[in-house]
Structures are given as structure tokens and as C-alpha cells.
Design a protein around this motif. Structure first.
Motif, PDB file in Angstrom:
ATOM      1  N   ALA A   1      -5.362  -2.495  -3.471  1.00 57.11           N
ATOM      2  CA  ALA A   1      -5.897  -1.091  -3.866  1.00 57.11           C
ATOM      3  C   ALA A   1      -6.909  -1.343  -5.007  1.00 57.11           C
ATOM      4  N   VAL A   2      -6.243  -1.930  -6.057  1.00 57.50           N
ATOM      5  CA  VAL A   2      -7.091  -2.178  -7.407  1.00 57.50           C
ATOM      6  C   VAL A   2      -8.435  -3.012  -7.287  1.00 57.50           C
ATOM      7  N   PHE A   3      -8.420  -3.960  -6.166  1.00 58.25           N
ATOM      8  CA  PHE A   3      -9.675  -4.604  -5.847  1.00 58.25           C
ATOM      9  C   PHE A   3     -10.470  -3.475  -4.904  1.00 58.25           C
ATOM     10  N   ARG A   4     -10.165  -2.758  -3.970  1.00 59.50           N
ATOM     11  CA  ARG A   4     -10.973  -1.940  -3.110  1.00 59.50           C
ATOM     12  C   ARG A   4     -11.323  -0.770  -4.212  1.00 59.50           C
TER      13      ARG A   4
ATOM     14  N   LYS B   1       0.287  -3.539   9.490  1.00 55.97           N
ATOM     15  CA  LYS B   1       0.543  -4.761   9.680  1.00 55.97           C
ATOM     16  C   LYS B   1       0.428  -5.984   8.842  1.00 55.97           C
ATOM     17  N   ILE B   2       1.448  -6.748   8.531  1.00 56.78           N
ATOM     18  CA  ILE B   2       1.080  -8.057   7.664  1.00 56.78           C
ATOM     19  C   ILE B   2       1.219  -8.913   8.506  1.00 56.78           C
ATOM     20  N   VAL B   3       0.012  -9.846   8.499  1.00 52.90           N
ATOM     21  CA  VAL B   3       0.070 -11.109   9.313  1.00 52.90           C
ATOM     22  C   VAL B   3      -0.247 -12.290   8.651  1.00 52.90           C
ATOM     23  N   VAL B   4       0.669 -13.283   9.026  1.00 48.12           N
ATOM     24  CA  VAL B   4       0.417 -14.416   8.331  1.00 48.12           C
ATOM     25  C   VAL B   4      -0.167 -15.570   9.335  1.00 48.12           C
ATOM     26  N   ARG B   5      -1.297 -16.172   9.150  1.00 42.18           N
ATOM     27  CA  ARG B   5      -1.831 -17.142   9.952  1.00 42.18           C
ATOM     28  C   ARG B   5      -2.375 -18.274   8.971  1.00 42.18           C
ATOM     29  N   LEU B   6      -2.688 -19.574   9.790  1.00 38.73           N
ATOM     30  CA  LEU B   6      -3.339 -20.862   9.217  1.00 38.73           C
ATOM     31  C   LEU B   6      -4.581 -20.819   9.879  1.00 38.73           C
ATOM     32  N   ILE B   7      -5.759 -21.093   8.921  1.00 42.64           N
ATOM     33  CA  ILE B   7      -7.028 -21.015   9.076  1.00 42.64           C
ATOM     34  C   ILE B   7      -7.803 -22.358   8.569  1.00 42.64           C
ATOM     35  N   SER B   8      -8.588 -22.749   8.896  1.00 43.53           N
ATOM     36  CA  SER B   8      -9.556 -23.912   8.566  1.00 43.53           C
ATOM     37  C   SER B   8     -10.136 -23.608   7.220  1.00 43.53           C
ATOM     38  N   PRO B   9     -10.320 -24.652   6.419  1.00 39.43           N
ATOM     39  CA  PRO B   9     -11.279 -24.671   5.089  1.00 39.43           C
ATOM     40  C   PRO B   9     -12.669 -23.808   5.350  1.00 39.43           C
TER      41      PRO B   9
ATOM     42  N   GLY C   1      -6.532  -4.345   7.371  1.00 32.65           N
ATOM     43  CA  GLY C   1      -7.214  -3.183   6.867  1.00 32.65           C
ATOM     44  C   GLY C   1      -7.527  -3.140   5.621  1.00 32.65           C
ATOM     45  N   LEU C   2      -6.558  -3.961   4.683  1.00 36.59           N
ATOM     46  CA  LEU C   2      -6.653  -3.380   3.180  1.00 36.59           C
ATOM     47  C   LEU C   2      -6.976  -4.837   2.246  1.00 36.59           C
ATOM     48  N   ASP C   3      -6.246  -5.891   2.817  1.00 36.76           N
ATOM     49  CA  ASP C   3      -6.134  -7.042   1.655  1.00 36.76           C
ATOM     50  C   ASP C   3      -6.085  -8.333   2.431  1.00 36.76           C
ATOM     51  N   VAL C   4      -6.772  -9.456   2.318  1.00 35.82           N
ATOM     52  CA  VAL C   4      -6.632 -10.662   2.981  1.00 35.82           C
ATOM     53  C   VAL C   4      -6.906 -11.661   1.825  1.00 35.82           C
ATOM     54  N   GLN C   5      -5.462 -12.744   1.566  1.00 37.75           N
ATOM     55  CA  GLN C   5      -5.398 -13.459   0.293  1.00 37.75           C
ATOM     56  C   GLN C   5      -4.861 -15.090   0.911  1.00 37.75           C
TER      57      GLN C   5
ATOM     58  N   GLY D   1       0.932 -18.305  -0.253  1.00 35.05           N
ATOM     59  CA  GLY D   1       2.020 -19.231   0.462  1.00 35.05           C
ATOM     60  C   GLY D   1       3.640 -18.597   0.296  1.00 35.05           C
ATOM     61  N   GLY D   2       3.505 -17.426  -0.110  1.00 34.61           N
ATOM     62  CA  GLY D   2       4.985 -16.724  -0.091  1.00 34.61           C
ATOM     63  C   GLY D   2       5.562 -15.948   1.005  1.00 34.61           C
ATOM     64  N   THR D   3       6.542 -15.561   0.943  1.00 35.29           N
ATOM     65  CA  THR D   3       7.104 -14.673   2.047  1.00 35.29           C
ATOM     66  C   THR D   3       6.921 -13.363   1.888  1.00 35.29           C
ATOM     67  N   HIS D   4       6.870 -12.541   3.227  1.00 30.59           N
ATOM     68  CA  HIS D   4       6.460 -11.204   3.001  1.00 30.59           C
ATOM     69  C   HIS D   4       6.915 -10.473   4.203  1.00 30.59           C
ATOM     70  N   VAL D   5       7.202  -9.213   4.084  1.00 27.15           N
ATOM     71  CA  VAL D   5       7.610  -8.255   5.292  1.00 27.15           C
ATOM     72  C   VAL D   5       6.763  -8.310   6.250  1.00 27.15           C
ATOM     73  N   ALA D   6       6.995  -7.733   7.399  1.00 33.18           N
ATOM     74  CA  ALA D   6       6.118  -7.690   8.534  1.00 33.18           C
ATOM     75  C   ALA D   6       5.070  -6.420   8.551  1.00 33.18           C
ATOM     76  N   SER D   7       5.211  -5.650   7.777  1.00 35.20           N
ATOM     77  CA  SER D   7       4.310  -4.293   7.642  1.00 35.20           C
ATOM     78  C   SER D   7       4.817  -3.643   6.333  1.00 35.20           C
ATOM     79  N   THR D   8       3.653  -2.938   5.854  1.00 33.14           N
ATOM     80  CA  THR D   8       4.025  -2.273   4.438  1.00 33.14           C
ATOM     81  C   THR D   8       4.779  -1.185   4.675  1.00 33.14           C
ATOM     82  N   GLY D   9       5.190  -0.612   5.593  1.00 32.02           N
ATOM     83  CA  GLY D   9       6.239   0.438   5.943  1.00 32.02           C
ATOM     84  C   GLY D   9       7.392  -0.272   5.170  1.00 32.02           C
ATOM     85  N   GLN D  10       7.764  -1.428   5.563  1.00 32.71           N
ATOM     86  CA  GLN D  10       9.012  -1.964   5.360  1.00 32.71           C
ATOM     87  C   GLN D  10       9.123  -2.344   3.475  1.00 32.71           C
ATOM     88  N   ILE D  11       8.194  -1.989   2.798  1.00 36.82           N
ATOM     89  CA  ILE D  11       8.229  -2.350   1.387  1.00 36.82           C
ATOM     90  C   ILE D  11       9.109  -1.253   0.714  1.00 36.82           C
ATOM     91  N   GLY D  12       8.952  -0.017   1.207  1.00 39.48           N
ATOM     92  CA  GLY D  12       9.617   1.103   0.535  1.00 39.48           C
ATOM     93  C   GLY D  12       8.654   1.497  -0.579  1.00 39.48           C
TER      94      GLY D  12
END
Length: 247
Positions: free
Chosen positions: A119-122, A168-176, A206-210, A213-224
Motif C-alpha cells: 500500500a505504501v509503495f503503491r 490470494k497470496i501465492v509463493v513461487r520459485l522463479i529464475s534470476p 494485484g498488490l505486491d510482489v517481493q 523467504g518467510g512464511t505467509h497465509v494463503a490470502s489477505t483475508g486470513q490476516i485479520g
């Protein structure tokens, strides 16, 4: 060795952030010197990093319980037992279990920080200059010399709107090469882009891609719901934003 390993330990926490119990084998320990730690062949303990503290939990073996209270990183991940607890010798089959309350709170908090950062970056095009978290509360510093009137409330509203959107919060591996094609993949000022053979990316769709290496919930609705508890000036260029999970 791929990103799914750290030394001799297969990183189950990167495969499935919801995993809380598993079986494994001790590949190294020194029962005579417990402070050296315990190395497992498979581990779901997040070892800490990127501002996220290490997991706590237990190892259960031969009717004995060893509490795990931290991790020491080196060529291997050395799980640190609580003072006075017994240490399983090499070759022992153990059952690992994560403190679910702590881990789940840290996952929600970490994902909340990514929503804040997005949100701050956007809205202000500001980079991160530092951060830290504990279960349920955190701070993040931004290169943000000026803020408009009502910044604290408007930022809280923006963060909670993204949480309510249940992105949705999606974790994936990509090439350099793929990583190099993503603008602003690293949002922390003065931190170089990752150079590993595989780059782990956390995408709040739709908001943030970074790179992360940490652990995350599956969607923003799970944050509270998030409350911005304080906005502080830390020098001429920096603003420190403190948040807390309230539900």
C-alpha cells in the motif's frame, strides 16, 4: 543444492507453511554440548530471517520431549534446545511439532507487513528501510520524508481494504532472469537483488510482489484486521509505522 535445502536439512516450511507435525531423523547433535544445536534431515521449523523470528516447538523421541526455542544458522540449521532439555543423539527418529499459535500469528503478521508495504509503495512510491516483527505486532520503516495530514488513519484504511479484498497470496520459485524482469522485486532500500539459482517470490495478487523467504497465509483475508498504532519520525527521511493485529 536447491532452495528446498539448507545444508543437510530439507526445508518443509518452504513446501507447506501449514505443516505443523512431521517425522524426521537427527543427522547431527552433541548431547554433551546442547548449545551447539540439533540438525534434522527434514524440518518445518522456520529458522528466522527477513525480520521474521524463528519458530518454537518440540521434538518428541523415545518418550522424551525437547523444547526448541530458536535456530542458529551456519552450513546447517542448528535447532536450539531449551536450557536443561535432553538432546537426541544422531540417528534418533523424532517427531517434530511447531508451536501453532506462535507460527500462525507470525504468518498473519508477516503477510500484514507485505500488505502495508504494498500500500505504501503503491500510494507513495516509498522503499522500506527496515522492519521487525513479533507475533501479532510489527514495525516497518519507510523512506518517506513527508506524509499528508491524516496519513495514519488513511494508511490503516488502505491496508484493511486490501485485507477485506481477500487477495490470494501465492509463493513461487522463479529464475534470476524472470526475477530481473519484475520491477521493484526488492522493496528494501540498499538491498541487492537476489542472485540464487532460484528466487522465492511472494505475490499478493494485484498488490505486491517481493522476493521473500518467510512464511505467509494463503490470502489477505486470513490476516485479520490491522490497526496502525503509531507513526514516528526517524530522522529527516524515515517514517516508522507500527501495526498490530486486532482480530
Amino acid at each position: 543444492m536447491g532452495i528446498d535445502h539448507h545444508g543437510r536439512t530439507h526445508r518443509l516450511d518452504w513446501e507447506d507453511a501449514t505443516l505443523r507435525e512431521w517425522d524426521c531423523t537427527v543427522v547431527w547433535s552433541d548431547p554433551a554440548d546442547p548449545e551447539q544445536g540439533i540438525v534434522l534431515d527434514r524440518s518445518a521449523f522456520y529458522p528466522g530471517g527477513g525480520g521474521q523470528p524463528p519458530d518454537h516447538g518440540v521434538l518428541i523421541w523415545q518418550g522424551v520431549q525437547t523444547r526448541i526455542v530458536g535456530t542458529r544458522k551456519g552450513d546447517d540449521l542448528y535447532l536450539l534446545p531449551a536450557p536443561g532439555d535432553p538432546v537426541p543423539p544422531p540417528g534418533t527418529t523424532v517427531a517434530g511439532a511447531i508451536d501453532d499459535t506462535r507460527r500462525s500469528a507470525l504468518m498473519r503478521t508477516h503477510s500484514g507487513l507485505h500488505v502495508l508495504c504494498g500500500a505504501v509503495f503503491r500510494d507513495f512510491n516509498a522503499l522500506v528501510t527496515g522492519g521487525n516483527m513479533e507475533p501479532g505486532e510489527a514495525r516497518m520503516d519507510f523512506n518517506l520524508p513527508e506524509v499528508p495530514p491524516g496519513f495514519k488513519q488513511s494508511l490503516e484504511d488502505a491496508v484493511n481494504a486490501e485485507i477485506a479484498a481477500d487477495r490470494k497470496i501465492v509463493v513461487r520459485l522463479i529464475s534470476p532472469a524472470e526475477a530481473a524482469a519484475i520491477p521493484d522485486l526488492v522493496r528494501t532500500q540498499f538491498v541487492a537483488p537476489p542472485t540464487m539459482p532460484e528466487v522465492r517470490v511472494v505475490d499478493i495478487v494485484g498488490l505486491d510482489v517481493q522476493a521473500d523467504g518467510g512464511t505467509h497465509v494463503a490470502s489477505t483475508g486470513q490476516i485479520g484486521r490491522v490497526v496502525v498504532t503509531k507513526v514516528e519520525s526517524k530522522g529527516r527521511q524515515n517514517r516508522r509505522v507500527r501495526i498490530k493485529l486486532v482480530s
